[in-house]
Design an enzyme around this catalytic site. Structure first.
Site, PDB file in Angstrom:
ATOM      1  N   SER A 188     -18.126 -20.778 -48.158  1.00 49.89           N
ATOM      2  CA  SER A 188     -17.696 -21.177 -49.501  1.00 49.89           C
ATOM      3  C   SER A 188     -18.845 -21.877 -50.222  1.00 49.89           C
ATOM      4  O   SER A 188     -19.851 -22.244 -49.602  1.00 49.89           O
ATOM      5  CB  SER A 188     -16.503 -22.126 -49.412  1.00 49.89           C
ATOM      6  OG  SER A 188     -15.439 -21.511 -48.738  1.00 49.89           O
TER       7      SER A 188
HETATM    8  C1  LIG Z   1     -14.136 -19.097 -47.015  1.00 50.53           C
HETATM    9  S1  LIG Z   1     -14.340 -18.780 -45.349  1.00 50.53           S
HETATM   10  C2  LIG Z   1     -14.495 -20.391 -44.677  1.00 50.53           C
HETATM   11  C3  LIG Z   1     -15.796 -20.576 -43.984  1.00 50.53           C
HETATM   12  C4  LIG Z   1     -15.930 -21.880 -43.206  1.00 50.53           C
HETATM   13  N1  LIG Z   1     -15.339 -23.013 -43.859  1.00 50.53           N
HETATM   14  C5  LIG Z   1     -17.399 -22.159 -42.863  1.00 50.53           C
HETATM   15  O1  LIG Z   1     -17.778 -23.350 -42.777  1.00 50.53           O
HETATM   16  O2  LIG Z   1     -18.152 -21.226 -42.644  1.00 50.53           O
HETATM   17  C6  LIG Z   1     -12.709 -18.353 -44.827  1.00 50.53           C
HETATM   18  C7  LIG Z   1     -12.629 -17.961 -43.367  1.00 50.53           C
HETATM   19  O3  LIG Z   1     -11.258 -17.791 -43.025  1.00 50.53           O
HETATM   20  C8  LIG Z   1     -11.157 -16.701 -42.127  1.00 50.53           C
HETATM   21  N2  LIG Z   1      -9.756 -16.228 -42.156  1.00 50.53           N
HETATM   22  C9  LIG Z   1      -9.108 -15.523 -43.120  1.00 50.53           C
HETATM   23  N3  LIG Z   1      -7.827 -15.309 -42.779  1.00 50.53           N
HETATM   24  C10 LIG Z   1      -7.658 -15.904 -41.561  1.00 50.53           C
HETATM   25  C11 LIG Z   1      -6.558 -16.012 -40.648  1.00 50.53           C
HETATM   26  N4  LIG Z   1      -5.377 -15.466 -40.935  1.00 50.53           N
HETATM   27  N5  LIG Z   1      -6.741 -16.673 -39.499  1.00 50.53           N
HETATM   28  C12 LIG Z   1      -7.934 -17.236 -39.189  1.00 50.53           C
HETATM   29  N6  LIG Z   1      -9.012 -17.153 -39.993  1.00 50.53           N
HETATM   30  C13 LIG Z   1      -8.876 -16.486 -41.164  1.00 50.53           C
HETATM   31  C14 LIG Z   1     -12.162 -15.703 -42.667  1.00 50.53           C
HETATM   32  O4  LIG Z   1     -12.540 -14.750 -41.683  1.00 50.53           O
HETATM   33  C15 LIG Z   1     -13.314 -16.633 -43.065  1.00 50.53           C
HETATM   34  O5  LIG Z   1     -14.242 -16.804 -42.022  1.00 50.53           O
END
Ligand SMILES: C[S@@+](CC[C@H](N)C(=O)[O-])C[C@H]1O[C@@H](n2cnc3c(N)ncnc32)[C@H](O)[C@@H]1O
Length: 335
Positions: free
Chosen positions: A64
């Site tokens: 993000s």
């Molecule tokens: C915006 S990114 C957040 C990245 C993280 N905060 C970082 O420091 O890199 C959102 C993350 O949520 C994961 N994600 C999406 N849906 C999910 C789910 N149902 N369960 C677990 N992870 C999920 C995505 O693969 C992605 O890596």
């Protein structure tokens, strides 16, 4: 998202801009942001964009924008010893920053949907632990990452003081998210954004790591390192006195934008408050100085700055101790 904050030349400049724009307001959050270089979480070929206030996506890897992480870190109201659950932990960048604040007696768990991203996060964490001086400046609560769908956490898992969901949350999952919180806990999530993904046909309850009990040897290491840090601090005070120069401060522009980020404080199982701290709640203090920085700011300007000194490491290596014990105290780190 992002882009309102000017791009920095390096991590410190990015953080200066985030402070200036009031996204970062507390010393603890500032210190955590400065301690971890955002570029370390990028693939080599994309690093040039790491200090822009922009999100980055490549395949399943997704970071993000820095302004979002700043808002999230401030809203989580982190303190040492708390338990933290990161839903959609991605590269582990946020979890590592949080780990610096939680300290050695906290709990730091992350759940990520994609196994290749969990693997990436583990590599980045290993790199941070092996090579970063920040590991010695702080007492780190090492994150544990598991692969799985954050919407399918086993009901038997323990609850957390702080929960962040980095993936969008639909209204129907709000109650589920709150059920992961302890009474008095704080949940931060982007409500009703693009929903969390789920992998069809792969339903499996996610087991989170059990609460870890530290060994006596580990506790002794934490205590000894703490004592050595106090000695280093005292030596620095004796050498420089209290009149240490501080790093330049920045004029603060009231340049915050509203985000649809929800902060929920769970009080006696009821939702008590739902907001992001107001920009007028300016709790920002002077710049956080520590011994490492003190040494840099009191030196005369040098066209070729010396690399920062890791005083803890130097002190441990100078002690009349057997080498294996020194290595143990330094977590067998290379640097
Ligand atoms: C915006 S990114 C957040 C990245 C993280 N905060 C970082 O420091 O890199 C959102 C993350 O949520 C994961 N994600 C999406 N849906 C999910 C789910 N149902 N369960 C677990 N992870 C999920 C995505 O693969 C992605 O890596």
């Amino acid at each position: 998202m992002g882009g309102a904050v000017s791009a920095g030349e390096d991590n410190d400049e990015l953080i200066d801009h985030l402070k200036e724009a009031q996204y970062i307001r507390s010393e603890l959050v500032e210190a955590a942001f400065r301690a971890i270089d955002r570029a370390d979480y990028y693939l080599e070929e994309f690093k040039e964009n790491a200090y822009k206030d922009l999100a980055w996506k490549h395949g399943n890897i997704h970071l993000s924008a820095p302004c979002i992480y700043s808002e999230v870190m401030e809203a989580l109201d982190l303190q040492p010893g708390l338990s933290f659950l990161n839903l959609g932990s991605g590269t582990g960048y946020l979890s590592s920053m949080v780990g610096l604040i939680l300290g050695p007696f906290g709990v730091n768990h992350g759940v990520e949907l994609h196994s290749d991203v969990t693997e990436y996060a583990k590599q980045k964490l290993d790199f941070f632990i092996r090579t970063s001086d920040s590991f010695d400046k702080f007492d780190f609560c090492e994150p544990s990452f598991v692969t799985g769908n954050c919407l399918e956490i086993s009901p038997g898992c323990s609850q957390y003081d702080r929960v962040y969901c980095g993936a969008g949350v639909q209204k129907q999952h709000e109650g589920y998210m709150k059920s992961l919180l302890k009474v008095g806990g704080v949940l931060v999530m982007p409500l009703e954004e693009k929903p969390c993904q789920s992998e069809s046909g792969k339903s499996r309850l996610v087991q989170l790591p059990p609460p870890a009990v530290r060994s006596l040897q580990d506790l002794a290491r934490i205590a000894i390192r703490g004592t050595i840090k106090k000695v280093i601090h005292q030596e620095a005070v004796n050498k420089h006195g209290n009149g240490l120069q501080t790093a330049p401060s920045f004029n603060r522009r009231r340049a915050r934008r509203r985000r649809r980020m929800e902060t929920i404080v769970c009080l006696d199982k009821e939702v008590f408050a739902s907001r992001i701290s107001s920009p007028s709640d300016d709790t920002s203090c002077g710049d956080l100085e520590d011994e490492w920085q003190d040494e840099e700011v009191t030196s005369p300007p040098d066209p070729k700055p010396e690399p920062p000194v890791n005083f803890l490491r130097e002190k441990v290596l100078s002690l009349p101790l057997p080498d294996p014990l020194k290595c143990y105290l330094l977590y067998y780190r290379e640097k």
